[in-house]
Write a protein that holds these residues in place. Structure first.
Motif, PDB file in Angstrom:
ATOM      1  N   UNK A  56       5.538   0.473  11.905  1.00 14.83           N
ATOM      2  CA  UNK A  56       4.377   1.316  11.631  1.00 14.83           C
ATOM      3  C   UNK A  56       4.443   1.883  10.212  1.00 14.83           C
ATOM      4  N   UNK A  57       3.323   1.893   9.533  1.00 17.02           N
ATOM      5  CA  UNK A  57       3.237   2.412   8.166  1.00 17.02           C
ATOM      6  C   UNK A  57       2.867   3.906   8.153  1.00 17.02           C
ATOM      7  N   UNK A  58       1.911   4.288   8.998  1.00 16.88           N
ATOM      8  CA  UNK A  58       1.427   5.676   9.031  1.00 16.88           C
ATOM      9  C   UNK A  58       2.344   6.496   9.944  1.00 16.88           C
ATOM     10  N   UNK A  59       3.276   7.203   9.327  1.00 14.91           N
ATOM     11  CA  UNK A  59       4.241   8.018  10.078  1.00 14.91           C
ATOM     12  C   UNK A  59       4.326   9.426   9.493  1.00 14.91           C
ATOM     13  N   UNK A  60       3.219   9.901   8.928  1.00 15.55           N
ATOM     14  CA  UNK A  60       3.196  11.211   8.265  1.00 15.55           C
ATOM     15  C   UNK A  60       3.659  12.347   9.183  1.00 15.55           C
ATOM     16  N   UNK A  61       3.323  12.263  10.466  1.00 10.70           N
ATOM     17  CA  UNK A  61       3.689  13.321  11.410  1.00 10.70           C
ATOM     18  C   UNK A  61       4.846  12.894  12.313  1.00 10.70           C
ATOM     19  N   UNK A  62       5.551  11.855  11.925  1.00  7.84           N
ATOM     20  CA  UNK A  62       6.700  11.407  12.703  1.00  7.84           C
ATOM     21  C   UNK A  62       6.557   9.961  13.117  1.00  7.84           C
ATOM     22  N   UNK A  63       7.628   9.389  13.674  1.00  8.48           N
ATOM     23  CA  UNK A  63       7.626   7.972  14.030  1.00  8.48           C
ATOM     24  C   UNK A  63       6.649   7.609  15.162  1.00  8.48           C
ATOM     25  N   UNK A  64       6.172   8.619  15.913  1.00 10.77           N
ATOM     26  CA  UNK A  64       5.211   8.338  16.991  1.00 10.77           C
ATOM     27  C   UNK A  64       3.766   8.580  16.557  1.00 10.77           C
ATOM     28  N   UNK A  65       3.521   8.687  15.257  1.00 13.23           N
ATOM     29  CA  UNK A  65       2.190   9.003  14.733  1.00 13.23           C
ATOM     30  C   UNK A  65       1.202   7.851  14.950  1.00 13.23           C
ATOM     31  N   UNK A  66       1.402   6.741  14.270  1.00 12.30           N
ATOM     32  CA  UNK A  66       0.453   5.627  14.353  1.00 12.30           C
ATOM     33  C   UNK A  66       0.436   4.975  15.737  1.00 12.30           C
ATOM     34  N   UNK A  67       1.586   4.907  16.385  1.00 11.42           N
ATOM     35  CA  UNK A  67       1.631   4.329  17.730  1.00 11.42           C
ATOM     36  C   UNK A  67       0.761   5.161  18.681  1.00 11.42           C
ATOM     37  N   UNK A  68       0.753   6.477  18.491  1.00  7.86           N
ATOM     38  CA  UNK A  68      -0.094   7.345  19.322  1.00  7.86           C
ATOM     39  C   UNK A  68      -1.574   7.105  19.047  1.00  7.86           C
ATOM     40  N   UNK A  69      -1.922   6.935  17.781  1.00 10.85           N
ATOM     41  CA  UNK A  69      -3.323   6.663  17.432  1.00 10.85           C
ATOM     42  C   UNK A  69      -3.782   5.336  18.054  1.00 10.85           C
ATOM     43  N   UNK A  70      -2.914   4.356  18.039  1.00 12.75           N
ATOM     44  CA  UNK A  70      -3.266   3.039  18.578  1.00 12.75           C
ATOM     45  C   UNK A  70      -3.479   3.112  20.092  1.00 12.75           C
ATOM     46  N   UNK A  71      -2.615   3.842  20.790  1.00 14.56           N
ATOM     47  CA  UNK A  71      -2.774   3.998  22.239  1.00 14.56           C
ATOM     48  C   UNK A  71      -4.060   4.750  22.566  1.00 14.56           C
TER      49      UNK A  71
END
Length: 139
Positions: A78-93
């Motif tokens: 994931x590239x977008x991790x501004x708020x932590x490693x679960x940032x972009x994965x959360x947006x995708x879900x």
């Protein structure tokens, strides 16, 4: 006849959380006068979603979380991790689950099936308070 109310769901960490009672409490007596109508719920976040699913067996909640974790693993680069490693994965879900649900209202009550409930799908590891906008339209 209709109304709109913004409320917060209790603070929760990652998982599938049954929130039907919490939603009904937040709406209070507002549903009581609605004979036929619709409730639209919108969560004002991009790392949590709303859905309707089976409300009896808690294993369903664990299975939903497990399935989404396998479909959208945190281990991807994931590239977008501004708020932590679960940032972009959360947006995708959230994009998969959605942030809006609609439910019929009949005679002042949510017209859910016997085994249906409203779920908050929280995708962030740390507990968050989530804001929901409820819009009720009806007669």
């Amino acid at each position: 006849m209709g109304f709109q109310k913004t409320f917060q769901l209790s603070r929760r960490a990652k998982g599938a959380h049954l929130v039907t009672d919490e939603v009904e409490q937040a709406l209070g007596d507002g549903l009581r006068g609605i004979k036929i109508g619709m409730l639209f719920l919108f969560i004002k976040h991009t790392s949590a979603g709303l859905t309707i699913n089976e409300n009896y067996d808690p294993d369903v909640r664990k299975d939903m979380t497990m399935a989404l974790d396998r479909m959208v693993p945190e281990s991807l680069p994931w590239k977008h991790t501004d708020e932590g490693p679960d940032d972009s994965v959360s947006h995708t879900k959230t994009a998969l689950v959605g942030n809006t649900i609609s439910l019929p209202i009949t005679n002042g009550r949510l017209n859910l099936g016997t085994w249906q409930g409203i779920y908050l799908m929280e995708f962030r590891h740390l507990a968050h308070t989530r804001t929901v906008v409820a819009t009720v339209l009806g007669e």
